[in-house]
Write a protein that holds these residues in place. Structure first.
Motif, PDB file in Angstrom:
ATOM      1  N   SER A 291      -3.479  -3.203   7.035  1.00 44.29           N
ATOM      2  CA  SER A 291      -2.339  -4.019   7.491  1.00 44.29           C
ATOM      3  C   SER A 291      -2.808  -5.144   8.400  1.00 44.29           C
ATOM      4  O   SER A 291      -2.259  -6.242   8.378  1.00 44.29           O
ATOM      5  N   ASN A 292      -3.824  -4.849   9.208  1.00 44.35           N
ATOM      6  CA  ASN A 292      -4.314  -5.861  10.146  1.00 44.35           C
ATOM      7  C   ASN A 292      -5.298  -6.840   9.501  1.00 44.35           C
ATOM      8  O   ASN A 292      -5.432  -7.973   9.954  1.00 44.35           O
TER       9      ASN A 292
ATOM     10  N   VAL B  65       0.867  -7.279   4.199  1.00 49.30           N
ATOM     11  CA  VAL B  65       0.654  -5.916   3.704  1.00 49.30           C
ATOM     12  C   VAL B  65       1.857  -5.069   4.116  1.00 49.30           C
ATOM     13  O   VAL B  65       2.259  -5.083   5.289  1.00 49.30           O
ATOM     14  N   LYS B  66       2.430  -4.367   3.163  1.00 51.81           N
ATOM     15  CA  LYS B  66       3.554  -3.474   3.454  1.00 51.81           C
ATOM     16  C   LYS B  66       3.150  -2.046   3.117  1.00 51.81           C
ATOM     17  O   LYS B  66       2.552  -1.794   2.060  1.00 51.81           O
ATOM     18  N   THR B  67       3.497  -1.127   4.009  1.00 50.67           N
ATOM     19  CA  THR B  67       3.186   0.286   3.776  1.00 50.67           C
ATOM     20  C   THR B  67       4.438   1.006   3.278  1.00 50.67           C
ATOM     21  O   THR B  67       5.492   0.940   3.915  1.00 50.67           O
TER      22      THR B  67
ATOM     23  N   ASP C 141       7.060   0.643   6.236  1.00 54.22           N
ATOM     24  CA  ASP C 141       7.998  -0.447   5.967  1.00 54.22           C
ATOM     25  C   ASP C 141       9.103   0.011   5.016  1.00 54.22           C
ATOM     26  O   ASP C 141      10.204  -0.512   5.045  1.00 54.22           O
TER      27      ASP C 141
ATOM     28  N   GLN D  68       0.864  -1.177   0.000  1.00 58.37           N
ATOM     29  CA  GLN D  68       0.000   0.000   0.000  1.00 58.37           C
ATOM     30  C   GLN D  68       0.901   1.228   0.000  1.00 58.37           C
ATOM     31  O   GLN D  68       1.599   1.534   0.967  1.00 58.37           O
TER      32      GLN D  68
ATOM     33  N   ARG E 290      -4.918   2.829   6.970  1.00 56.51           N
ATOM     34  CA  ARG E 290      -3.704   2.080   6.558  1.00 56.51           C
ATOM     35  C   ARG E 290      -3.478   0.919   7.531  1.00 56.51           C
ATOM     36  O   ARG E 290      -3.180  -0.204   7.117  1.00 56.51           O
ATOM     37  N   GLU E 291      -3.667   1.210   8.816  1.00 54.68           N
ATOM     38  CA  GLU E 291      -3.518   0.170   9.836  1.00 54.68           C
ATOM     39  C   GLU E 291      -4.568  -0.920   9.653  1.00 54.68           C
ATOM     40  O   GLU E 291      -4.298  -2.108   9.826  1.00 54.68           O
TER      41      GLU E 291
END
Ligand code: ADP
Length: 185
Positions: A91-92, A97-99, A148, A4, A87-88
């Motif tokens: 990811s959860n 998932v990588k930011t 990340d 993301q 965004r979190e």
């Protein structure tokens, strides 16, 4: 895997995503770019630019990414994605998932202004072409605290940023597909 991206308009998300896709394809690795602007024209046509709509937009893009990534396709979500909470949430909600923060200061973006958006956001309030919700000018962008990967497109060339993201994806991909080797290496 889902990458993301997040970053202001003109920071380089689309440019880098397409370059990474080309590079990955030459290695036989499928990449799908889930581009915010494209999806706004179809799947997210009903959404505007309020906080709630921007978050819902990311949720939908995340859902599409999650379906494709289950089949081994690397998905790059290319959207401004300005809010930390959503965004979190992504990811959860999904695996791997990588930011990635595609970072560039606003003053440089105003110089680039490839789409003319910054010029429009700076028009007087009463002007008919004025943009009232351009992220980074008159709409919020919550800077990711610990992304990340942090790409600074004002400091590095397009080629260098592309290589950085590509190497990051390769590294992450190997870690996910061969967790045992990665842990014991
Ligand atoms: P976004 O998708 O974030 O809105 P775009 O990729 O559409 O941004 O536009 C970024 C613009 O900035 C392009 O015109 C690109 O050529 C330019 N640019 C300059 N340096 C860089 C860099 N290091 N990485 C990516 N784009 C860059």
């Amino acid at each position: 895997m889902i990458i993301q991206l997040c970053g202001l308009s003109g920071a380089g998300k689309t440019t880098i995503a397409h370059n990474v896709k080309r590079k990955a394809l030459s290695y036989g690795t499928p990449v799908e770019i889930i581009d915010g602007d494209n999806y706004r024209a179809f799947l997210c046509k009903d959404l505007g630019f309020s906080k709630a709509d921007r978050c819902e937009n990311i949720r939908r893009l995340g859902f599409v990414a999650s379906r494709l990534s289950e089949h081994g396709i690397i998905c790059i979500i290319s959207a401004i994605n300005p809010y930390h909470a959503v965004r979190e949430e992504l990811s959860n909600a999904y695996a791997h998932v990588k930011t990635v923060f595609v970072d560039c200061p606003v003053h440089t973006l105003m110089e680039r202004d490839t789409k003319g958006l910054y010029k429009r956001a700076l028009l007087p309030d009463h002007h008919p072409d004025k943009l009232h919700n351009l992220t980074g000018v008159n709409d919020p962008f919550e800077v990711p605290i610990s992304p990340d990967l942090h790409l600074k497109t004002h400091e590095k060339t397009i080629a260098a940023c592309t290589n950085e993201l590509f190497s990051f994806i390769l590294q992450s991909f190997q870690t996910h597909t061969h967790p045992y080797q990665a842990v014991t290496a």
